[in-house]
Write an enzyme that holds these catalytic residues in place. Structure first.
Site, PDB file in Angstrom:
ATOM      1  N   GLY A 154     -21.698 -90.330   6.116  1.00  0.00           N
ATOM      2  CA  GLY A 154     -22.316 -89.624   5.000  1.00  0.00           C
ATOM      3  C   GLY A 154     -23.449 -88.771   5.535  1.00  0.00           C
ATOM      4  CE  LYS A 155     -24.928 -81.947   6.144  1.00  0.00           C
ATOM      5  NZ  LYS A 155     -25.284 -81.952   7.550  1.00  0.00           N
TER       6      LYS A 155
END
Ligand code: PMP
Length: 314
Positions: A154-155
């Site tokens: 995930g960012k």
């Protein structure tokens, strides 16, 4: 100059898009974000957004990792983005930055039971890495965040403190970029880009369980390499010393696009220039993102109506 942002449910003047110092995400890194490029095609007088739905699907997955609940679908976020870009009326390459964040103004470390917000803004954008044709790279003394610490797939805003430490160390040591190892000592990625190398003619990249961001450009490169260049693509663990022996290597990502790696830890790769496979992939990638490869036009969303709307300014 950016004039607008989507903020608290509406597109507003950028000056009105302000958060408090008490905001949870500002205090604890409990945000998540995306990065999407818009490419200007001068001949067609058109701005093409590259794979916005795929970017927003990942954005929503990052949100899920932080137990965030958003009232928007990937389609709706794309529509908002197009509206925002039309208002800005960019006539050149640009970059879209959606940010999701825990918006409550309170003290207390957690991810559940908090208010989630989304903001989106865009800026004119050129190169992210100046040395795209041949970056000098060093292995970082930092390790990549692990899936059981902050999921790298995930960012997530907080994990970019890891990326920032990695990037600054590299630059202050005289490199253009860094390569980062996982905790068990295999290659993960760069500070903000995925990694590929060529060995024995095959394209090799770390698998998605190597604490890498599940890059949209990575996916794009794999598909283009297989379909258009007939290359064998292998996703497997990579040792540090294998990189020293690579025939070619490159970084890829929305910001960095496709950037050749000239050397790693002062060891020249191949002949030190951009190798033939990197060159072919990079040329193809640039044609695809600018709308010059009809086969991949489904990855592009045009911003303006087919009749260009001529406005004063920009
Ligand atoms: N890894 C990291 C850590 C990144 O920040 C990025 C940039 N988003 C990438 C890889 C490349 O991902 P993408 O191709 O989706 O931009």
């Amino acid at each position: 100059m950016t004039r607008y942002a989507f903020f608290e449910g509406a597109i507003r003047p950028i000056e009105e898009a302000r958060i408090s110092v008490m905001t949870h995400a500002f205090n604890y890194g409990t945000g998540w974000f995306g990065g999407i490029r818009g490419y200007w095609n001068d001949a067609q007088q058109q701005l093409f957004v590259f794979r916005p739905l795929d970017h927003y699907r990942r954005f929503l997955n990052s949100a899920r990792l932080l137990m965030a609940e958003l009232p928007y679908s990937a389609e709706e976020l794309t529509t908002i983005t197009l509206e925002l870009l039309r208002l800005e009326n960019w006539r050149g390459d640009c970059y879209v930055r959606p940010v999701g964040y825990k918006a409550d103004e309170l003290i207390g470390v957690r991810v559940h039971g908090l208010r989630d917000e989304v903001t989106i803004f865009s800026v004119p954008f050129g190169r992210y890495l100046q040395a795209e044709e041949g970056a000098r790279v060093g292995f970082s003394s930092w390790r990549r965040v692990d899936d059981n610490m902050i999921p790298a797939r995930g960012k997530i805003s907080g994990s970019y403190a890891n990326s920032a430490l990695i990037k600054s160390e590299a630059v202050l040591n005289g490199f253009d970029e860094a390569l980062v190892l996982t905790h068990d000592g295999h290659v993960a990625e760069g500070s903000a880009e995925n990694f590929f190398m060529v060995r024995h003619g095959a394209l090799i990249t770390p698998p998605v369980h190597s604490n890498v961001l599940e890059g949209i450009t990575r996916r794009t490169v794999i598909q283009l390499a297989e379909e258009q260049l007939g290359l064998r693509v292998v996703e497997r663990d990579i040792d540090r010393s294998e990189v020293y022996l690579a025939e070619e290597a490159f970084f890829c990502g929305t910001g960095v696009q496709i950037a050749a790696i000239a050397s790693v830890d002062h060891r020249t790769l191949g002949n030190g220039g951009m190798g033939p496979i990197t060159t072919a992939l990079r040329d193809l990638y640039f044609r695809v993102v600018r709308g010059e490869e009809p086969k991949y036009s489904h990855w592009l969303t045009p911003v303006y109506a087919s009749e260009p709307v001529l406005t004063a300014g920009r």
